[in-house]
Design an enzyme around this catalytic site. Structure first.
Site, PDB file in Angstrom:
ATOM      1  CG  ASN A   1      -0.237   0.116   2.519  1.00 27.58           C
ATOM      2  OD1 ASN A   1       0.007   1.213   3.006  1.00 27.58           O
ATOM      3  ND2 ASN A   1       0.126  -1.025   3.108  1.00 27.58           N
ATOM      4  CG  PHE A   2       0.740   3.946  -3.230  1.00 29.01           C
ATOM      5  CD1 PHE A   2       1.948   4.288  -3.824  1.00 29.01           C
ATOM      6  CD2 PHE A   2      -0.136   3.137  -3.930  1.00 29.01           C
ATOM      7  CE1 PHE A   2       2.263   3.844  -5.095  1.00 29.01           C
ATOM      8  CE2 PHE A   2       0.164   2.679  -5.206  1.00 29.01           C
ATOM      9  CZ  PHE A   2       1.365   3.035  -5.797  1.00 29.01           C
TER      10      PHE A   2
ATOM     11  CB  THR B   1       3.082   1.398   4.450  1.00 27.79           C
ATOM     12  OG1 THR B   1       1.896   0.982   5.130  1.00 27.79           O
ATOM     13  CG2 THR B   1       4.288   1.012   5.290  1.00 27.79           C
TER      14      THR B   1
ATOM     15  CB  CYS C   1      11.419  13.605  -6.250  1.00 27.09           C
ATOM     16  SG  CYS C   1      12.410  14.429  -4.996  1.00 27.09           S
TER      17      CYS C   1
ATOM     18  CB  CYS D   1      -1.823  -9.480  -4.960  1.00 27.54           C
ATOM     19  SG  CYS D   1      -0.156  -8.862  -5.228  1.00 27.54           S
TER      20      CYS D   1
END
Length: 422
Positions: A162-163, A165, A252, A265
């Protein structure tokens, strides 16, 4: 008159024994109980990029792996077999039968017992390399515990799903000047990126880390292992900093996390080959850093689709001076801002107050339909609802969700990340 000598066809087993240095028809000596590090790593030491000095540096290194699912299990196995002295494994999930297709450190017994992944991985590593010290943490990595869990590590490896974390990791590593490596795999797609933050000695606002949290680029002495077999191979990490040019950070390249449902998944599927490609590249880059060779690392975001053979690279050679995180040093994720608010809601329910993830119910239904363990799936313009095992999911158009059947906030977060995205 003597008979001509007829050459005999060599017996394959005899030839093989002779080639291996054993007399024909004999059994090789058994492996000794105490396997020496010199024997174990002999082939790796022969590789010029590692050598005896590099092997000593690996033995003194401490790597933290966040997520011990498909990518994390493969990376942990590779690093342990390579002789990295200390591993910290952090995962909030447990082993399920669907994991066995790609998560190489787990077996059927682990799935039957629903063992926590971090602990199951620790046990497996002990079977093939008992010299490695493994700290397993059955935990959700959050702002409240990230410093405690990651401070001792020289290098952080992302193997999360997940993004949320990942952006937390990016904030922490930039703030603490710790290198980290992003890796992801979904479907047949694998991606990875090395992040080298500006070294701490270049930052007036960053105080020195704890002595056990030596930054990789600054050397420092590693935490001493209590295992005498691996202590014999360890050496002090160089006190002379290994100079490197900082790279772009995650923010960035991707200033903001994706919005809307994200493929996982559990919704898009996964090939084990994509997992192992991502883990192999991530591990190799880690070995370069751990052996003080940052000049050899790749300075791109590399992605590869094994099914279509499409390949792309985006340069990460230079930080963005206007980046919120590494340029202006604003660490919103580390401060806990922007995280979905989670509360216990009534009896045996958890509510996830995610208001920045608009959901298309028709698309979400199509993603969930292939799952044979999901039933009673239905939706209208106000909500989408389905059941999976003992849990009932109610999803609202703004991304808010109610998960009934548990009061475990960590489990609720994990289920949300798997089926909705995070």
């Amino acid at each position: 008159m003597s008979q001509p000598t007829i050459p005999r066809t060599p017996d394959p087993q005899t030839s093989l024994s002779a080639a291996n240095g054993h007399p024909p028809n004999t059994v090789p000596d058994s492996i000794p109980d105490d396997i020496t590090d010199r024997d174990r790593y002999s082939r790796q030491i022969l590789f010029p990029g590692i050598g005896a000095t590099g092997q000593q540096l690996l033995a003194s290194a401490h790597v933290a792996i966040i997520g011990v699912g498909a990518t994390g299990a493969a990376t942990a196995s590779l690093l342990a077999r390579a002789g990295v002295g200390t591993l910290t494994l952090i995962d909030r999930d447990f082993v399920e039968p669907s994991n066995l297709q790609r998560q190489i450190l787990f077996d059927e017994a682990d799935a039957r017992e629903s063992l926590p992944k971090a602990e199951a991985a620790r046990r497996k590593i002990a079977l093939f390399n008992s010299s490695v010290t493994v700290h397993s943490h059955i935990a959700d990595l959050v702002p409240a515990n990230i410093h405690e869990l990651l401070a001792p590590a020289h290098l952080i490896l992302d193997a999360t799903d997940n993004f949320e974390t990942r952006y937390l990791l990016n904030d922490f590593c930039v703030q603490q000047s710790k290198p980290w490596i992003y890796a992801a795999a979904i479907g047949a797609y694998a991606a990875t990126m090395n992040i080298l933050p500006k070294p701490a000695q270049c930052l007036e606002t960053v105080s020195p880390s704890d002595s056990e949290a030596a930054i990789l680029s600054d050397g420092g002495e590693a935490v001493e292992s209590k295992n005498p077999r691996i202590s014999s191979l360890r050496t002090e990490r160089s006190d002379v900093p290994t100079p490197y040019t900082p790279t772009a950070c995650l923010a960035c390249i991707f200033p903001k996390p994706p919005t809307g449902p994200v493929e996982t998944c559990d919704t898009a599927g996964i090939l084990s080959t994509a997992v192992n490609l991502a883990a192999s590249i991530q591990t190799t880059e880690a070995l370069k850093l751990l052996t003080n060779q940052p000049h050899l690392i790749r300075r791109t975001l590399l992605s590869f689709d094994l099914w279509s053979n499409d390949r792309s690279e985006i340069s990460t050679a230079r930080p963005n001076p206007d980046c919120t995180v590494c340029g202006h040093r604003i660490f919103t994720h580390l401060a806990g801002e922007g995280r979905p608010h989670i509360t216990l809601c009534g009896r045996n329910s958890v509510q996830i107050h995610e208001h920045h993830r608009p959901v298309d119910f028709a698309v979400m239904r199509d993603r969930l339909l292939p799952h044979t363990d999901i039933h009673d799936l239905r939706f209208n313009e106000l909500l989408l609802r389905f059941k999976r095992g003992p849990h009932t999911f109610t999803l609202f158009p703004d991304g808010r969700a109610l998960i009934q059947g548990t009061t475990d906030i960590t489990l609720a977060r994990s289920l949300y990340a798997r089926f909705i995205g995070s």
